[in-house]
Each structure stands twice: as C-alpha cells, then as structure tokens.
Design a protein around this motif. Structure first.
Motif, PDB file in Angstrom:
ATOM      1  N   GLU A   1     -21.941  -0.448 -19.685  1.00  0.00           N
ATOM      2  CA  GLU A   1     -20.651  -0.687 -19.051  1.00  0.00           C
ATOM      3  C   GLU A   1     -20.797  -1.495 -17.768  1.00  0.00           C
ATOM      4  OE1 GLU A   1     -16.433  -0.417 -18.493  1.00  0.00           O
ATOM      5  OE2 GLU A   1     -17.857  -0.504 -20.163  1.00  0.00           O
ATOM      6  N   LEU A   2     -21.838  -1.213 -16.978  1.00  0.00           N
ATOM      7  CA  LEU A   2     -22.062  -1.981 -15.764  1.00  0.00           C
ATOM      8  C   LEU A   2     -22.361  -3.446 -16.083  1.00  0.00           C
ATOM      9  CD1 LEU A   2     -24.088   0.246 -13.259  1.00  0.00           C
ATOM     10  CD2 LEU A   2     -21.999  -1.033 -12.790  1.00  0.00           C
ATOM     11  N   ILE A   3     -23.153  -3.669 -17.111  1.00  0.00           N
ATOM     12  CA  ILE A   3     -23.427  -5.043 -17.519  1.00  0.00           C
ATOM     13  C   ILE A   3     -22.145  -5.721 -17.980  1.00  0.00           C
ATOM     14  CG2 ILE A   3     -24.557  -6.452 -19.301  1.00  0.00           C
ATOM     15  CD1 ILE A   3     -26.953  -4.536 -19.082  1.00  0.00           C
ATOM     16  N   ARG A   4     -21.330  -5.006 -18.761  1.00  0.00           N
ATOM     17  CA  ARG A   4     -20.102  -5.588 -19.296  1.00  0.00           C
ATOM     18  C   ARG A   4     -19.142  -5.992 -18.185  1.00  0.00           C
ATOM     19  NH1 ARG A   4     -14.979  -4.610 -20.344  1.00  0.00           N
ATOM     20  NH2 ARG A   4     -15.038  -2.517 -19.413  1.00  0.00           N
ATOM     21  N   ILE A   5     -18.862  -5.079 -17.243  1.00  0.00           N
ATOM     22  CA  ILE A   5     -17.867  -5.417 -16.220  1.00  0.00           C
ATOM     23  C   ILE A   5     -18.404  -6.467 -15.252  1.00  0.00           C
ATOM     24  CG2 ILE A   5     -16.698  -3.184 -16.424  1.00  0.00           C
ATOM     25  CD1 ILE A   5     -17.960  -2.350 -13.764  1.00  0.00           C
ATOM     26  N   THR A   6     -19.727  -6.484 -15.061  1.00  0.00           N
ATOM     27  CA  THR A   6     -20.310  -7.508 -14.190  1.00  0.00           C
ATOM     28  C   THR A   6     -20.184  -8.887 -14.818  1.00  0.00           C
ATOM     29  OG1 THR A   6     -21.858  -5.906 -13.230  1.00  0.00           O
ATOM     30  CG2 THR A   6     -22.410  -8.229 -12.994  1.00  0.00           C
ATOM     31  N   GLU A   7     -20.486  -8.977 -16.110  1.00  0.00           N
ATOM     32  CA  GLU A   7     -20.307 -10.262 -16.792  1.00  0.00           C
ATOM     33  C   GLU A   7     -18.837 -10.664 -16.823  1.00  0.00           C
ATOM     34  OE1 GLU A   7     -22.125 -10.515 -20.589  1.00  0.00           O
ATOM     35  OE2 GLU A   7     -24.131 -10.019 -19.849  1.00  0.00           O
TER      36      GLU A   7
ATOM     37  N   LEU B   1     -14.175 -15.560 -12.867  1.00  0.00           N
ATOM     38  CA  LEU B   1     -14.237 -16.486 -11.740  1.00  0.00           C
ATOM     39  C   LEU B   1     -14.794 -17.855 -12.143  1.00  0.00           C
ATOM     40  CD1 LEU B   1     -15.566 -13.887  -9.153  1.00  0.00           C
ATOM     41  CD2 LEU B   1     -13.345 -15.033  -9.043  1.00  0.00           C
ATOM     42  N   GLY B   2     -14.998 -18.050 -13.440  1.00  0.00           N
ATOM     43  CA  GLY B   2     -15.497 -19.330 -13.924  1.00  0.00           C
ATOM     44  C   GLY B   2     -16.985 -19.520 -13.722  1.00  0.00           C
ATOM     45  N   LEU B   3     -17.736 -18.418 -13.637  1.00  0.00           N
ATOM     46  CA  LEU B   3     -19.166 -18.482 -13.351  1.00  0.00           C
ATOM     47  C   LEU B   3     -19.991 -18.127 -14.576  1.00  0.00           C
ATOM     48  CD1 LEU B   3     -19.062 -16.532  -9.973  1.00  0.00           C
ATOM     49  CD2 LEU B   3     -19.310 -19.008 -10.232  1.00  0.00           C
ATOM     50  N   GLN B   4     -21.216 -18.631 -14.606  1.00  0.00           N
ATOM     51  CA  GLN B   4     -22.185 -18.197 -15.588  1.00  0.00           C
ATOM     52  C   GLN B   4     -22.703 -16.828 -15.160  1.00  0.00           C
ATOM     53  OE1 GLN B   4     -23.090 -19.689 -18.432  1.00  0.00           O
ATOM     54  NE2 GLN B   4     -24.516 -18.033 -18.953  1.00  0.00           N
ATOM     55  N   PRO B   5     -22.558 -15.806 -16.000  1.00  0.00           N
ATOM     56  CA  PRO B   5     -23.004 -14.468 -15.588  1.00  0.00           C
ATOM     57  C   PRO B   5     -24.505 -14.414 -15.321  1.00  0.00           C
ATOM     58  CG  PRO B   5     -21.564 -14.327 -17.496  1.00  0.00           C
ATOM     59  CD  PRO B   5     -21.898 -15.785 -17.308  1.00  0.00           C
ATOM     60  N   VAL B   6     -24.864 -13.579 -14.353  1.00  0.00           N
ATOM     61  CA  VAL B   6     -26.268 -13.272 -14.105  1.00  0.00           C
ATOM     62  C   VAL B   6     -26.609 -12.097 -15.003  1.00  0.00           C
ATOM     63  CG1 VAL B   6     -27.974 -12.537 -12.403  1.00  0.00           C
ATOM     64  CG2 VAL B   6     -26.086 -14.029 -11.719  1.00  0.00           C
ATOM     65  N   ILE B   7     -27.432 -12.305 -16.019  1.00  0.00           N
ATOM     66  CA  ILE B   7     -27.671 -11.264 -17.009  1.00  0.00           C
ATOM     67  C   ILE B   7     -29.152 -10.950 -17.124  1.00  0.00           C
ATOM     68  CG2 ILE B   7     -25.626 -11.913 -18.349  1.00  0.00           C
ATOM     69  CD1 ILE B   7     -27.527 -13.260 -20.360  1.00  0.00           C
TER      70      ILE B   7
ATOM     71  N   ARG C   1     -14.404  -4.691  -9.183  1.00  0.00           N
ATOM     72  CA  ARG C   1     -13.849  -3.936 -10.316  1.00  0.00           C
ATOM     73  C   ARG C   1     -14.491  -2.560 -10.411  1.00  0.00           C
ATOM     74  NH1 ARG C   1     -13.324  -7.029 -15.846  1.00  0.00           N
ATOM     75  NH2 ARG C   1     -11.793  -8.084 -14.528  1.00  0.00           N
ATOM     76  N   LEU C   2     -13.647  -1.542 -10.562  1.00  0.00           N
ATOM     77  CA  LEU C   2     -14.079  -0.172 -10.811  1.00  0.00           C
ATOM     78  C   LEU C   2     -13.728   0.169 -12.248  1.00  0.00           C
ATOM     79  CD1 LEU C   2     -13.649  -0.335  -7.633  1.00  0.00           C
ATOM     80  CD2 LEU C   2     -13.415   2.150  -7.726  1.00  0.00           C
ATOM     81  N   GLY C   3     -14.752   0.508 -13.047  1.00  0.00           N
ATOM     82  CA  GLY C   3     -14.549   0.796 -14.455  1.00  0.00           C
ATOM     83  C   GLY C   3     -14.129   2.229 -14.716  1.00  0.00           C
ATOM     84  N   GLU C   4     -14.033   2.558 -15.987  1.00  0.00           N
ATOM     85  CA  GLU C   4     -13.621   3.901 -16.380  1.00  0.00           C
ATOM     86  C   GLU C   4     -14.703   4.933 -16.030  1.00  0.00           C
ATOM     87  OE1 GLU C   4     -11.013   5.475 -17.475  1.00  0.00           O
ATOM     88  OE2 GLU C   4      -9.742   3.691 -17.493  1.00  0.00           O
TER      89      GLU C   4
ATOM     90  N   VAL D   1     -18.790   6.398 -11.804  1.00  0.00           N
ATOM     91  CA  VAL D   1     -17.797   5.322 -11.814  1.00  0.00           C
ATOM     92  C   VAL D   1     -18.526   3.990 -11.656  1.00  0.00           C
ATOM     93  CG1 VAL D   1     -15.780   4.317 -10.693  1.00  0.00           C
ATOM     94  CG2 VAL D   1     -15.998   6.804 -10.845  1.00  0.00           C
ATOM     95  N   PRO D   2     -18.592   3.174 -12.719  1.00  0.00           N
ATOM     96  CA  PRO D   2     -19.257   1.868 -12.602  1.00  0.00           C
ATOM     97  C   PRO D   2     -18.460   0.933 -11.697  1.00  0.00           C
ATOM     98  CG  PRO D   2     -18.252   2.117 -14.767  1.00  0.00           C
ATOM     99  CD  PRO D   2     -18.092   3.433 -14.079  1.00  0.00           C
ATOM    100  N   VAL D   3     -19.165   0.239 -10.803  1.00  0.00           N
ATOM    101  CA  VAL D   3     -18.524  -0.639  -9.821  1.00  0.00           C
ATOM    102  C   VAL D   3     -19.314  -1.942  -9.760  1.00  0.00           C
ATOM    103  CG1 VAL D   3     -17.751  -0.882  -7.431  1.00  0.00           C
ATOM    104  CG2 VAL D   3     -17.925   1.404  -8.449  1.00  0.00           C
TER     105      VAL D   3
END
Length: 243
Positions: free
Chosen positions: A211-217, A223-229, A185-188, A155-157
């Motif tokens: 999926e973890l990268i996607r839900i984190t971004e 939240l109006g933030l620049q994602p940490v990628i 967020r908990l993903g599929e 479960v990606p979190v």
C-alpha cells in the motif's frame, strides 16, 4: 543523512544543522501549494483524535512534520540512536514532535516498548518501516508487531513534490524544493489482530509495504513525475493484481 555519522562530531553543529533543516522544511511548506488527501478511514481516526501508527518510507519524510500539528494527538517519531538519528530528533522537536529512541528493524525491543507505551498514553507514533538503513521500500515487521500489541492502526502516509531533488542515498531521499506543488496522502488504516501469529505479522507487513508503494507511486504520477520505485517483480505483480 549518512554523512552526519562521519562529518559531524559536535552537538553544537548538530543543533545548527537541525535549525537549518527545520527552517528549510518550513520554507518549502510555506512557499509551496500543498494538498493533503485523507482516506475515509484516516479522516475518521483523525477526527476522533485516535492514536495511530503513521508509516512512511524513510525517503519520504521531509515534508511531513507540518502535517500533524493540530490534526492528531502529539506525534512521536521512532529514531535510531546514532548521529543522524539525533539530527532528525532535534529537527522534529522544532515542530513539536517527540522522539522514541530505538529501532524496530534490529531486534529493537526498547523501541517497540516505547512505541506501545506512547500509544497507550493516547499519543501517535511515526515509523519508517524501511528505516533506519533499508532495504529500500521493504517493511520490517516492527510496525505490524506494534499494531498487534497496542491495537492502534497502521496508517500509510506519503508525499510527492513536483519540484524535487532525489538523492542517490539508499533511501532515495526526496527533497522538495521551494514553490513546489505537493501532495500528502494518508491511506486506509490497517489493523493487526491481537492474536496474529508470525505468519499473520509477516502478511500484515507485506500489505503495508504494497500500500505504501502504491500510494507513493500514485502521488508521483498525479504530479506528472516518474515514480521512484524499488525494482521488485513481486511488488509489481501484487500491485497490478496478478496472482
């Protein structure tokens, strides 16, 4: 947390620092406005009290200890056997979380065995697929191997916090600040077949990573933030649906 390996030699200091860290995490949670989002599949698993393998990036773990209480069977987090791992274990214990000693990224047979045993007891496991030392946001195969052997889903979190500090450490650790607005967020869930071969394990790890990268971004942007990628064109092309 790498500074602990050189700066901390005393068990008493580790106990004190873990007390401070747990107090800070509670402060951030109590003063913040946190919204927890569940995918349909994750909600079903939690409602049924099923054992899961919660997977989160090493840099996105500080706001998560409060999430599990009352929502899952006991959560146990995989931790490496060095000073910063001991610090993390003592901090998590203050939230009622257990520790499985070992690693899935360095041929950690003991860690994998401990994960499978814990899941078969009906408890849950938390893993940082890019831990304990990276590379950043790259999923090692250990979590997928544990899912194959145990039958428990991955479960990606993740979480994001509007008020935050992002460190320059290898994991780009996100430290949420008090009075922040935050999203967990908990993903599929993702299942790995019992008959999965090495190629299938690698593919499952890749799916988890994407999926973890996607839900984190997604939570950062919400939240109006620049994602940490992670600067990886392959991840970007797969995430955007390119071949």
């Amino acid at each position: 947390m790498a500074f602990l390996r050189s700066a901390v030699r005393s068990d008493a200091i580790i106990r004190f620092l873990s007390w401070c860290a747990a107090g800070y995490i509670r402060l951030v949670w109590l003063t913040g406005r946190w919204h927890i989002e569940f995918s349909d599949g994750a909600a079903r698993l939690l409602n049924d009290r099923e054992p899961i393998i919660a997977c989160f990036w090493h840099g996105r773990m500080l706001a998560l200890p409060n999430v599990w209480r009352g929502r899952t069977p006991r959560m146990n987090v995989l931790s490496s056997q060095h000073r910063d791992g001991e610090f993390m274990a003592r901090t998590l214990a203050r939230f009622g979380l257990g520790t499985i000693w070992g690693s899935t990224s360095r041929g950690g047979g003991a860690g994998l065995l401990g994960i499978v045993r814990t899941l078969r007891l009906g408890e849950c496991v938390g893993i940082t697929p890019d831990g304990p030392r990276g590379p950043l946001m790259m999923a090692a195969p250990g979590a997928s191997m544990a899912a194959k052997i145990s039958g428990a889903p991955l479960v990606p979190v993740t979480f994001g916090a509007r008020l935050r500090v992002v460190t320059s450490s290898w994991d780009r650790l996100v430290i949420p600040l008090p009075f922040t607005k935050g999203i967990v967020r908990l993903g599929e869930p993702q299942f790995v077949p019992k008959n999965a071969n090495e190629a299938a394990i690698s593919a499952a790890s890749r799916r988890l990573e994407i999926e973890l990268i996607r839900i984190t971004e997604d939570v950062d942007r919400a939240l109006g933030l620049q994602p940490v990628i992670r600067d990886d064109p392959k991840v970007t092309s797969v995430r955007n649906g390119a071949p």
